[in-house]
Design a protein around this motif. Structure first.
Motif, mmCIF file in Angstrom:
data_model
loop_
_atom_site.group_PDB
_atom_site.id
_atom_site.type_symbol
_atom_site.label_atom_id
_atom_site.label_comp_id
_atom_site.label_asym_id
_atom_site.label_seq_id
_atom_site.Cartn_x
_atom_site.Cartn_y
_atom_site.Cartn_z
ATOM 1 N N VAL A 155 8.937 4.492 75.685
ATOM 2 C CA VAL A 155 9.241 3.798 77.259
ATOM 3 C C VAL A 155 10.335 4.646 77.710
ATOM 4 O O VAL A 155 10.790 5.691 77.339
ATOM 5 C CB VAL A 155 9.869 2.507 76.626
ATOM 6 N N SER A 156 10.624 5.057 78.944
ATOM 7 C CA SER A 156 11.499 5.491 78.938
ATOM 8 C C SER A 156 12.749 5.308 79.066
ATOM 9 O O SER A 156 13.033 3.951 79.248
ATOM 10 C CB SER A 156 10.474 6.422 80.703
ATOM 11 N N TYR A 157 13.716 6.084 79.004
ATOM 12 C CA TYR A 157 15.063 5.140 78.258
ATOM 13 C C TYR A 157 15.608 6.813 78.762
ATOM 14 O O TYR A 157 15.685 7.459 77.701
ATOM 15 C CB TYR A 157 15.047 4.793 77.062
ATOM 16 N N LYS A 168 17.566 11.007 80.540
ATOM 17 C CA LYS A 168 15.777 10.080 80.133
ATOM 18 C C LYS A 168 15.010 10.899 79.759
ATOM 19 O O LYS A 168 14.632 11.774 79.891
ATOM 20 C CB LYS A 168 14.909 9.270 81.491
ATOM 21 N N CYS A 171 10.629 7.568 75.106
ATOM 22 C CA CYS A 171 11.464 7.440 73.639
ATOM 23 C C CYS A 171 9.958 6.430 72.318
ATOM 24 O O CYS A 171 9.170 6.112 74.469
ATOM 25 C CB CYS A 171 12.828 6.292 74.068
ATOM 26 N N GLY A 173 8.900 3.042 71.669
ATOM 27 C CA GLY A 173 9.400 1.914 71.948
ATOM 28 C C GLY A 173 9.021 0.677 70.401
ATOM 29 O O GLY A 173 8.338 0.856 69.846
ATOM 30 N N PHE A 207 19.811 0.203 73.130
ATOM 31 C CA PHE A 207 18.518 0.261 73.502
ATOM 32 C C PHE A 207 17.630 -0.750 72.735
ATOM 33 O O PHE A 207 16.588 -1.112 74.319
ATOM 34 C CB PHE A 207 18.094 0.702 72.967
ATOM 35 N N VAL A 210 18.486 -3.208 76.742
ATOM 36 C CA VAL A 210 17.909 -3.436 77.840
ATOM 37 C C VAL A 210 16.716 -3.265 77.450
ATOM 38 O O VAL A 210 15.393 -3.705 78.994
ATOM 39 C CB VAL A 210 18.068 -0.717 77.880
ATOM 40 N N ILE A 211 15.618 -2.439 76.600
ATOM 41 C CA ILE A 211 14.042 -2.585 76.236
ATOM 42 C C ILE A 211 13.502 -4.175 76.327
ATOM 43 O O ILE A 211 12.771 -4.223 76.722
ATOM 44 C CB ILE A 211 13.840 -1.429 75.112
#
Length: 218
Positions: A155-157, A168, A171, A173, A207, A210-211
């Motif tokens: 995932v982009s984070y 960003k 990352c 997930g 994290f 958000v995810i």
């Protein structure tokens, strides 16, 4: 067996391991290492493509040199599995993924290559329980899982780093593998008095928030 070629890898270390060694009974961290060794062996979704090596509190997941996109994707899946399982076993870990020329001798437990150095350096820069992909190979890893059942394993984070602004990253997930947000509090409970580890805990909670917990099929 000797494996040489362009290989995907993921390197992980236990957070706060040095403090644990100094402050606790040696039998306790011995148990933690043995526990981590066991769960590492179970992290690979398909052992034909992904294997692991263990050095003290460092785990390296690596492809077996098939040199295809599936192998890259499965290293990402194995990294996601490992983070999730470690969290459920109350072992905070942090890591990084890379790709490139590697030389591995499984009989001698020997592994070397530039990707290992990149992953080691990148792992040390982060301020959380998690893992990122090195910048040079983000597109390779991202395309390997795109639109497939493993798509939410990357995932982009804006990953928290020890220095510099939040930017960003691609990352791993893994929070969807937890039952609830409270699982993270249990992981870090024994480190409540360590301000450095507590900061990593707060970043990991962010994290998670958000995810979210979107389910994966792998």
């Amino acid at each position: 067996m000797i494996i040489s070629g362009k290989i995907p890898i993921a390197l992980f270390d236990i957070l706060g391991f040095r403090s644990l060694i100094v402050a606790t009974d040696p039998s306790k961290y011995s148990d933690i290492l043995e526990n981590l060794r066991i769960i590492s062996k179970g992290a690979s979704p398909i052992e034909y493509f992904v294997d692991m090596m263990f050095f003290s509190d460092t785990i390296v997941l690596y492809g077996k040199g098939k040199e295809n996109v599936l192998e890259v994707a499965l290293v990402a899946v194995a990294a996601s599995n490992l983070l999730g399982i470690a969290a459920r076993r109350k072992i905070p870990i942090r890591g990084a993924l890379s790709f490139g020329d590697m030389h591995i001798n499984t009989a001698k437990n020997y592994i070397a290559g530039a990707p290992l150095v990149k992953a080691y350096d990148l792992e040390k820069q982060q301020e959380w329980m998690g893992a990122v992909v090195d910048r040079e190979h983000e597109k390779l890893f991202e395309s390997s899982v795109a639109k497939g059942p493993a798509s939410n394993c990357l995932v982009s984070y804006p990953a928290p780093m020890k220095t510099g602004p939040r930017e960003k990253w691609l990352c791993v997930g893994w929070t969807f593998r937890l039952e609830s947000r409270n699982d993270l509090a249990v992981v870090f409970k024994e480190s409540e008095q360590d301000h450095d580890i507590y900061r990593k805990y707060k970043n990991t909670l962010e994290f998670y928030d958000v995810i979210g917990r979107e389910k994966s099929t792998v």
